[in-house]
Write a protein that holds these residues in place. Structure first.
Motif: not given
Ligand code: 11C
Length: 348
Positions: A189-198
């Motif tokens: 979750r920390r690495v991906v941050g808000d970049s969860t796309g769809p």
């Protein structure tokens, strides 16, 4: 004269596979016209070994079109399919806009081909990729044993969410590659941050028990589609169906575990015979030899692959199956093309 075909949404992930399939199947079409959003107009795409220029989605684009295969978002399909039909095209639509309309048949050629004949709106709907990834095998078992209940878990590939889904998984995989992520809780979750796309949560190194939008009582739209569409295709309007849809870090191929209960006792031997001889189904089931379907082997192929065939330990009327199907081929482009080919055969 050979019929004119339009491919509407030709530049999307499903549109791209439609063009590959049209290049691989027997060439029954006259002109193939490629239609997409004005943003894509002027691009050239290969079909049947030729470069064809994409034209913008307008009413005139449907002039002279006999059959139109649509892969557009629901709102655009709802708007444009009736326009194409009013111009005389038979529309085969892969959106969710018309599937449950009682005046629109929902067709899987191996299961209910006769349904294409009654289409008062000039529109035929193509089922959702998750329904399509299992329904050919279930249709064959239903024809023999009489289906009474379905309990399904779907492990869905990111390409079901289109290009954005594939790009999101690839981007997240590149962020975690070569790292020791996963050692500490919350890493991903920390690495991906808000970049969860769809997707509502990270999909790399994760599983996400959600696909689609929120419906009543905690169900997702995708789960309701599988229930409603399976009932309509099989002609079993009251079939009990429970579905849980889960997104997994697989690019293409939806996998499903299926618990199917039938009218009376079933045998694994007869079920295996049916699955081994049904057109469009491959039985791949020898766990002792390490043989069962997985997305890695199924991707790019046409059939519904079935393995892990077992009789329920506590119910002699039920079977347990593991099913894999390419969500972009049989799950979308292939079934749409098969329906279009049935319509073209009527016109011949
Ligand atoms: C998914 N099956 O995997 C969905 C996408 O109704 O055709 C297709 C939505 C639809 O996200």
């Amino acid at each position: 004269i050979r019929p004119t075909l339009a491919v509407v949404g030709a530049t999307g992930v499903v549109g791209t596979v439609m063009l590959q399939i049209l290049s691989q199947h027997a060439d029954i079409w006259g002109e193939i016209r490629l239609i997409a959003s004005p943003r894509s107009a002027g691009r050239k795409l290969a079909v049947r070994g030729e470069e064809v220029e994409v034209v913008a989605l307008t009413e005139e684009a449907f002039d002279g079109v006999d059959v139109a295969m649509f892969d557009l978002p629901d709102e655009l399909a709802a708007q444009w399919a009736p326009i194409a039909a009013a111009k005389g095209a038979v529309v085969v639509d892969n959106s969710g806009a018309f599937r449950m309309d009682p005046d629109v048949p929902l067709v899987v050629p191996e299961v209910n081909p006769h349904a294409i004949r009654v289409r008062p709106r000039g529109i035929i709907a193509n089922p959702n990729c998750t329904t399509l990834s299992m329904i050919v095998a279930l249709g064959a078992l239903h024809a023999e044993f009489g289906l009474r209940e379905l309990v399904v878990s779907a492990y869905q590939a990111v390409s079901g969410a289109g290009r954005a889904g594939v790009e999101t998984l690839r981007q997240q995989l590149s962020l975690v590659a070569g790292t020791e992520l996963g050692t500490h809780p919350g890493d991903i979750r920390r690495v991906v941050g808000d970049s969860t796309g769809p997707f509502p949560e990270p999909v790399a190194l994760n599983v996400v028990p959600w696909a689609g939008s929120v419906r009543e009582d905690g169900w997702s739209s995708e789960e309701m589609k599988v229930r409603d569409e399976s009932r309509k295709i099989l002609g079993l309007p009251r079939l009990p169906v429970a579905v849980t849809c889960v997104r997994v870090p697989v690019v293409t191929v939806h996998s499903l575990t299926v618990h199917a209960r039938f009218e009376g006792e079933v045998t694994v031997d007869r079920a295996r015979e049916i699955l081994a001889t049904t057109p469009g189904v491959v039985l791949f089931d020898n766990p002792a030899a390490g043989e069962f379907p997985t997305p890695a082997d199924v991707v790019g192929t046409d059939p519904t692959w079935v393995g892990r065939v077992r009789r329920a330990l506590d119910d002699p009327t039920a079977l347990e199956l593991f099913v894999c199907g390419d969500n972009l081929r049989k799950g979308a482009a292939l079934n749409t093309a098969q329906i279009a080919e049935l319509v073209a055969a009527e016109m011949a």
